[in-house]
Design an enzyme around this catalytic site. Structure first.
Site, short mmCIF file in Angstrom:
data_model
loop_
_atom_site.label_atom_id
_atom_site.label_comp_id
_atom_site.label_asym_id
_atom_site.label_seq_id
_atom_site.Cartn_x
_atom_site.Cartn_y
_atom_site.Cartn_z
N SER A 146 24.84 -20.37 -146.85
CA SER A 146 25.76 -21.34 -147.15
C SER A 146 27.06 -21.24 -147.78
O SER A 146 27.82 -20.27 -147.26
CB SER A 146 25.13 -22.44 -148.02
OG SER A 146 25.81 -23.58 -147.93
N ASP A 312 19.44 -26.68 -138.82
CA ASP A 312 20.56 -26.84 -139.81
C ASP A 312 21.86 -28.07 -139.49
O ASP A 312 22.31 -27.95 -138.51
CB ASP A 312 21.22 -25.61 -139.78
CG ASP A 312 22.03 -25.38 -141.28
OD1 ASP A 312 22.82 -26.61 -141.78
OD2 ASP A 312 22.45 -24.31 -141.55
N HIS A 347 19.18 -27.08 -143.28
CA HIS A 347 19.89 -26.18 -143.87
C HIS A 347 19.35 -25.37 -145.02
O HIS A 347 19.61 -23.88 -144.89
CB HIS A 347 21.11 -26.93 -144.52
CG HIS A 347 22.23 -26.04 -145.18
ND1 HIS A 347 23.03 -25.02 -144.40
CD2 HIS A 347 22.94 -25.67 -146.38
CE1 HIS A 347 23.92 -24.57 -145.34
NE2 HIS A 347 23.83 -24.93 -146.64
#
Lengths: 369, 369
Positions: A146, A312, A347
């Site tokens: 991320s 995600d 995610h």
């Protein structure tokens, strides 16, 4: 596993991407394992938005171990019997590195909204100063997911000689409007929260009253960090047993989950840090300094390993595939690997479904493909 | 096209799904075209969350025509030279039907938070009273998208003899936690907005000051009503030319778009109506009264036409496919059609990509398959 938490203060000014200057700064960081004699066993770990330098291990007073404890440790994929792992808290974050509540040396007061907007490249540049101070010239690998993946990509472009291998998980080469929109909810909710007082909030007020604006931003985050299927599986249409179905504020279990996690968040994360870190992610663009993504990725010398997650909802797999395609297009196909993990946790899969990609990381760290 | 806007008052109490009673109520509605002599040319149109009974046509002082003007009108798919179209504002909504700001006859004051929680089935039951008063016993078709599609499904189950054909677009048989989460953001943001005053807000304050909590809820709505691809295509990473990239509150174009649409919303939509309508959607479950979806859909006598949109991020195509699968499973395969439209506008495709499904509707209305 040997864990150390340390802080370094840097008195040399840091020239920021914006042109502004951070006169001095501190970085808090954690290390796991032992640095070998020739300092050749370093792995840098980069943390995502709301997490900290405490990536692994468990302190005596802690209920939960560090956020990537399933990946990092003795005998784990990032094996701390072999590697010396460093994770720094990013500039701007609220866990101990310089941030908007730090003292501005020019005024002797907290920066608050006078803190400069930081870019991912600033965070990375500051961390390079830390490695320099520690005498570390090279890393075996950099790993991040991320916002940590943004840092990993940035290292590979801005400091191409630093790391042999770069692992970027659940991230993007540039933040797209979908992800910016979710951040927008939080940014607007914080600004309009009267407790926020245009950045001049009292920290005691927040501990006592919370900060609903930040909690609402966290809710938006939780939604895009998870996934519709996960919500269906985990919560379905279960309704809080204490609440009435026809009460206006009666809650489904998913609502209780969001409330619980969101309203706790302002106790551990500062709203100004949240604003600055969201902004930093929003403006992330690997192509900025070189005009195009192709030119930027042309600078990469490391092996670049990209891992995306099928469900995600923040950074879609296509976004990571695009990086792979660019690497191939510019003749660097030999330097890139790409894996899409069939995930079920959205995610956050990079945090919670480690068993699905740890072998892949182990093989690559050992030089197998 | 002849347009009429009318209001009907009902003095007979409406027993609600919750067990509570609405002592009296009003419905505002619009009609297009002419009712034929034997009242056999009726098409009922059901509106989504934030829209009204003004589905088609344009008044002299209006900048924009009704919300489904591209579908409904003389010579259009829902052809007002043939059909008499009725669209009622749902109970609880803020465009003129009885809602939380209406006068509670028992107290002579506005209901505010004393308004009962309504279900989709209540909205539909009230509308049936309207048709009854107009002498309409049968509808040629019912058409609705999103919350309008919930109403359409509810008609098909609760009043199976009413409509020959039911068209449900971009909807679901029961609201899943993903959609509930987006509504949650708005519900929490409204509750915590000091201007909301726990439901005792001044309407003048809202006109003067807006209501950031409702605006933030609207932002969450806008995100899930659109789609990542649409955002990429329409906004990309364009940045507001007036704003600085390194200003904390400098804005990408997507942020300006969200701000513009969200902060205007409290001027046209009431926050209590928003809360009650979100709740109504959250608790929608076609299977509630009959225990299972199979039992509920077993009651359907109409032809049921389901249209989903490939990039719908609110109610995913799988949710509508599930209804088709249930109909087939219970031996009603002959009664159901299902079409997934390859769309590029997310959930809102049912409003803005009418050209992709209008022929499908025309053929079905004319009895072709």
């Amino acid at each position: 596993m040997k864990i150390q938490t340390k802080k370094e203060r840097f008195k040399e000014p840091l020239r920021l991407e914006s042109g502004r200057i951070l006169e001095e700064y501190e970085l808090i960081y954690e290390t796991y394992g032992e640095l070998n004699e020739d300092k050749s066993n370093v792995i840098v770990v980069c943390h995502p938005l709301s997490l900290s330098h405490h990536a692994a291990g468990r302190y005596a007073d802690e209920a939960k171990a560090g956020w990537w404890n399933n990946l990092i440790g003795d005998g784990k994929a990032v094996d701390t019997t072999k590697y010396f792992v460093i994770c720094s808290n990013t500039l701007g974050s609220s866990y101990g590195s310089t941030n908007p509540l730090s003292i501005d040396p020019s005024t002797k007061k907290e920066y608050r909204l006078k803190f400069p907007v930081l870019a991912i490249s600033d965070v990375v540049k500051a961390q390079m100063k830390l490695y320099d101070r520690l005498g570390i010239k090279k890393a075996k690998a950099i790993i991040g997911g991320s916002m940590g993946g943004m840092q990993a990509l940035c290292y590979s472009i801005e400091f191409p000689d630093f790391a042999e291998q770069v692992f970027a998980l659940a991230t993007t080469a540039y933040t797209r409007p979908w992800a910016i929109s979710f951040n927008k909810i939080g940014m607007e909710a914080i600004r309009h929260d009267p407790i926020f007082k245009n950045g001049n909030y009292s920290k005691d007020d927040i501990q006592a009253l919370g900060l609903p604006g930040l909690a609402i931003g966290r809710m938006a985050g939780l939604i895009c960090y998870l996934s519709p299927n996960l919500f269906n599986r985990k919560f379905g249409r279960d309704y809080a047993s204490t609440d009435g179905l026809y009460e206006l504020f009666g809650r489904f279990e998913i609502e209780k989950y969001l409330e619980y996690n969101a309203y706790n968040f302002p106790k551990v994360f500062d709203p100004l840090s949240y604003l600055y870190t969201c902004k930093m992610m929003n403006i992330f663009d690997s192509g900025r300094n070189e005009d195009t993504l192709e030119n930027s990725f042309a600078k990469v010398k490391s092996k670049l390993h990209l891992i995306s997650f099928s469900d995600d909802m923040t950074f879609f797999p296509e976004e990571m595939e695009e990086i792979k395609d660019i690497m191939i297009k510019i003749g660097k196909g030999e330097q890139v690997t790409y894996k899409m993990v069939e995930s079920q946790s959205g995610h956050d899969s990079f945090l919670v479904e480690v068993e699905k990609f740890e072998d892949y990381i182990i093989n690559l760290l050992e030089g197998k493909k």
